[in-house]
Design a protein around this motif. Structure first.
Motif, short mmCIF file in Angstrom:
data_model
loop_
_atom_site.label_atom_id
_atom_site.label_comp_id
_atom_site.label_asym_id
_atom_site.label_seq_id
_atom_site.Cartn_x
_atom_site.Cartn_y
_atom_site.Cartn_z
N LEU A 34 11.96 4.49 -12.85
CA LEU A 34 10.87 4.47 -11.89
C LEU A 34 10.54 3.03 -11.47
N ALA A 35 10.56 2.11 -12.41
CA ALA A 35 10.26 0.71 -12.09
C ALA A 35 11.31 0.14 -11.15
N GLU A 36 12.58 0.49 -11.34
CA GLU A 36 13.64 0.00 -10.46
C GLU A 36 13.50 0.59 -9.05
N GLN A 37 13.20 1.90 -8.99
CA GLN A 37 12.99 2.53 -7.69
C GLN A 37 11.80 1.91 -6.96
N LYS A 38 10.75 1.62 -7.68
CA LYS A 38 9.56 1.04 -7.07
C LYS A 38 9.84 -0.38 -6.58
N ARG A 39 10.63 -1.15 -7.32
CA ARG A 39 10.95 -2.51 -6.90
C ARG A 39 11.77 -2.51 -5.62
N ARG A 40 12.76 -1.62 -5.53
CA ARG A 40 13.58 -1.56 -4.32
C ARG A 40 12.77 -1.04 -3.13
N HIS A 41 11.92 -0.07 -3.39
CA HIS A 41 11.14 0.52 -2.29
C HIS A 41 10.13 -0.47 -1.74
N LEU A 42 9.64 -1.38 -2.56
CA LEU A 42 8.67 -2.37 -2.10
C LEU A 42 9.27 -3.28 -1.03
N GLY A 43 10.54 -3.57 -1.12
CA GLY A 43 11.16 -4.45 -0.14
C GLY A 43 11.75 -3.75 1.06
N ALA A 44 12.04 -2.45 0.96
CA ALA A 44 12.72 -1.74 2.05
C ALA A 44 12.04 -0.43 2.44
N GLY A 45 10.82 -0.19 1.99
CA GLY A 45 10.17 1.09 2.26
C GLY A 45 9.43 1.17 3.57
N THR A 46 9.18 0.03 4.23
CA THR A 46 8.42 0.02 5.48
C THR A 46 9.09 -0.92 6.48
N ASN A 47 8.70 -0.74 7.74
CA ASN A 47 9.21 -1.60 8.80
C ASN A 47 8.22 -1.57 9.97
N VAL A 48 8.04 -2.71 10.62
CA VAL A 48 7.17 -2.84 11.79
C VAL A 48 8.00 -3.45 12.90
N SER A 49 8.20 -2.70 14.00
CA SER A 49 9.06 -3.14 15.10
C SER A 49 8.27 -3.15 16.39
N THR A 62 0.83 -1.21 0.00
CA THR A 62 0.00 0.00 0.00
C THR A 62 0.86 1.26 0.00
N TRP A 63 1.87 1.32 0.86
CA TRP A 63 2.73 2.51 0.92
C TRP A 63 3.50 2.68 -0.39
N ASN A 64 3.89 1.58 -1.01
CA ASN A 64 4.59 1.66 -2.29
C ASN A 64 3.68 2.24 -3.37
N ASP A 65 2.41 1.84 -3.39
CA ASP A 65 1.47 2.39 -4.37
C ASP A 65 1.22 3.88 -4.13
N ILE A 66 1.10 4.27 -2.86
CA ILE A 66 0.79 5.67 -2.55
C ILE A 66 1.96 6.58 -2.94
N VAL A 67 3.18 6.17 -2.65
CA VAL A 67 4.34 7.01 -2.90
C VAL A 67 4.52 7.29 -4.39
N PHE A 68 4.30 6.27 -5.24
CA PHE A 68 4.56 6.43 -6.67
C PHE A 68 3.30 6.73 -7.48
N ALA A 69 2.15 6.91 -6.83
CA ALA A 69 0.90 7.09 -7.57
C ALA A 69 0.92 8.38 -8.40
N GLU A 70 1.28 9.51 -7.79
CA GLU A 70 1.23 10.79 -8.50
C GLU A 70 2.27 10.83 -9.62
N VAL A 71 3.45 10.26 -9.39
CA VAL A 71 4.49 10.27 -10.43
C VAL A 71 4.05 9.41 -11.60
N GLU A 72 3.44 8.27 -11.35
CA GLU A 72 2.99 7.41 -12.44
C GLU A 72 1.87 8.06 -13.24
N GLU A 73 0.97 8.78 -12.56
CA GLU A 73 -0.09 9.48 -13.27
C GLU A 73 0.48 10.57 -14.18
N ASP A 74 1.43 11.35 -13.68
CA ASP A 74 2.06 12.38 -14.51
C ASP A 74 2.82 11.76 -15.68
N MET A 75 3.50 10.65 -15.44
CA MET A 75 4.25 10.00 -16.50
C MET A 75 3.31 9.43 -17.57
#
Length: 480
Positions: free
Chosen positions: A267-282, A237-250
């Motif tokens: 953008l696809a490479e940034q999105k792939r990396r962010h999906l695995g390391a963009g969030t954390n639950v501790s 979800t956070w990955n979709d939200i972060v890149f939503a506006e950029v993808e719409e403009d593109m």
């Protein structure tokens, strides 16, 4: 809290505030906060009235200045900037936000220690610290603070749709060393899978339809990333939200140009990396918020956490007017829980002095003896140290002539050092302090207040009560 407030009010002196104009000595406390204040309500009202009149005059003057045509001596660039402020394209203020203010930090600490956290811990669940970060090329997806706050708002709305309940907790806005913003959210992770509440509601409506209680067959609703657990749903979800506006403009640019955007692969490479390391639950970090005091101090990251003060410095890309981060903290789903008691000037002075002496020392854990010990309350601050202990001399003359003035012009090496200095709280009889259990401390202060009153004080209190009763009766006869 009600019992502590009632006991303090019953033992307080009758010389407390009775409606006259002037300062009102009050003790305000919450689950983890005690505040002493002597605010003057009438003076504040007069100040507010003057500020309102001044704001009306300033608004009229500003409106006249904004709609005025191009004036003599004003170039085209300045005129366009003024018209941009009229249309809303440019901010009205030129103030730049560069760091988190001390006032906002103090307000956050006092507020977090005054909140009622019962709704969040109602199910006896463990809290967790959720971290939401941005990709390596963070300026492309978050060019200003308003965009980052829209991302947070979109995340909270999707959380409510996915789990069928409002998000409860507190959030904090910070920056990494590379300048990228990130959010810290303290809340209780929901159990089950995303969309389970929607499925349960759909089954209930479908059963009612089959029984003939509802004439219209219900529609089955679906959400993004239906059926995922909290951690998996959070990352997607956070990955979709972060890149939503950029993808719409593109996509819009590609439709207008008629060929693929060359930034699509990056953008696809940034999105792939962010999906695995963009969030954390501790859950380990969430366990540090075991009481209101620890929660407020942990989120402040100040004082003993001075080493992390860089997380409150706004990056240079966001320091332009209109691009600032806005609020650094906030909370949802919880309410403030405070009680206040009117105090007499003598009682207020006693409580203020007691709190000042009490907060001058803190209890810390000694790993050597494996026991708690009391020590002076200190804070970390930065000071300037000069070579050989000599401060640079200052000359008021614009030109230095001769060898005698050469010493003034020699550069003196200076460096910044972090030192610990004693902390003085309630220095002027007012302020607040965070406690692990504020109602218990209020009861302790009440017992100390009663114990320190001698027989002469008790007799004076009884005579003063009689005078107050006679005074009220006279006022009642006059006002009838």
């Amino acid at each position: 809290m009600d019992a502590a407030a009632a006991r303090l009010a019953s033992t307080a002196s009758p010389l407390a505030w009775l409606g006259w104009e002037g300062p009102r000595a009050r003790l305000i406390f919450g689950p983890g906060m005690i505040q002493l204040t002597r605010a003057d309500a009438a003076r504040r009202e007069r100040s507010a009235a003057r500020q309102q009149a001044a704001a009306t005059t300033a608004a009229t003057t500003l409106a006249t200045w904004l709609v005025e045509g191009q004036r003599d001596g004003e170039d085209a660039e300045a005129y366009e900037a003024r018209m941009g402020r009229v249309s809303g394209a440019l901010p009205l203020t030129e103030r730049e936000i560069t760091e988190w203010s001390r006032k906002s930090r103090a307000n956050m600490i006092k507020t977090l220690a005054s909140l009622d956290w019962t709704p969040m811990y109602a199910e006896f669940a463990l809290p967790a610290m959720t971290t939401l970060t941005y990709p390596g090329d963070w300026l492309a997806v978050a060019p200003d603070g308003k965009t980052a706050k829209r991302h947070l708002e979109a995340f909270l709305k999707r959380f409510q749709r996915a789990w069928g309940a409002e998000w409860l907790g507190v959030w904090k806005f910070e920056f990494q060393r590379r300048g990228a913003p990130h959010f810290h959210l303290l809340s209780v992770p929901p159990p089950g899978t995303a969309g389970a509440a929607i499925d349960a509601a759909y089954r209930e409506r479908l059963d009612a339809y089959e029984r003939g209680e509802v004439a219209r067959k219900p529609r089955r609703r679906t959400i993004e990333h239906h059926g995922l657990g909290y951690k998996e749903w959070l990352s997607a979800t956070w990955n979709d939200i972060v890149f939503a506006e950029v993808e719409e403009d593109m996509t819009r640019v590609e439709e207008e140009a008629g060929y693929p955007d060359p930034r699509r692969d990056h953008l696809a490479e940034q999105k792939r990396r962010h999906l695995g390391a963009g969030t954390n639950v501790s859950f380990e970090e969430g366990a540090k918020a075991s009481d209101p005091k620890r929660l407020a101090v942990y989120f402040a990251k100040h004082g003993s956490f001075k080493a992390k003060e860089y997380q409150h410095i706004v990056p240079a890309e966001w320091q332009e007017p209109g691009k600032g981060p806005g609020r650094f903290w906030g909370y949802r789903g919880v309410q403030k829980l405070t009680r206040e008691v009117e105090l007499a000037p003598g009682d207020y002075l006693f409580v203020a002095r007691t709190m000042r002496r009490l907060r001058a020392r803190v209890q810390v854990w000694d790993p050597a003896t494996r026991t708690h010990r009391w020590t002076k309350a200190t804070r970390v601050t930065e000071v300037t140290r000069y070579a050989e202990g000599v401060r640079p001399a200052w000359s008021g003359y614009s030109e230095v002539i001769g060898l005698a003035g050469a010493a003034y012009m020699e550069p003196v090496k200076a460096r910044r050092r972090k030192v610990r200095r004693p902390v003085t709280r309630f220095s002027r009889g007012a302020g607040f302090a965070v406690e692990n259990d504020a109602p218990e401390l209020v009861e302790t202060l009440t017992r100390a207040l009663v114990a320190c009153r001698g027989p002469e004080v008790q007799a004076a209190r009884r005579s003063e009560e009689v005078r107050q009763v006679v005074r009220r009766r006279r006022l009642n006869r006059v006002t009838r």
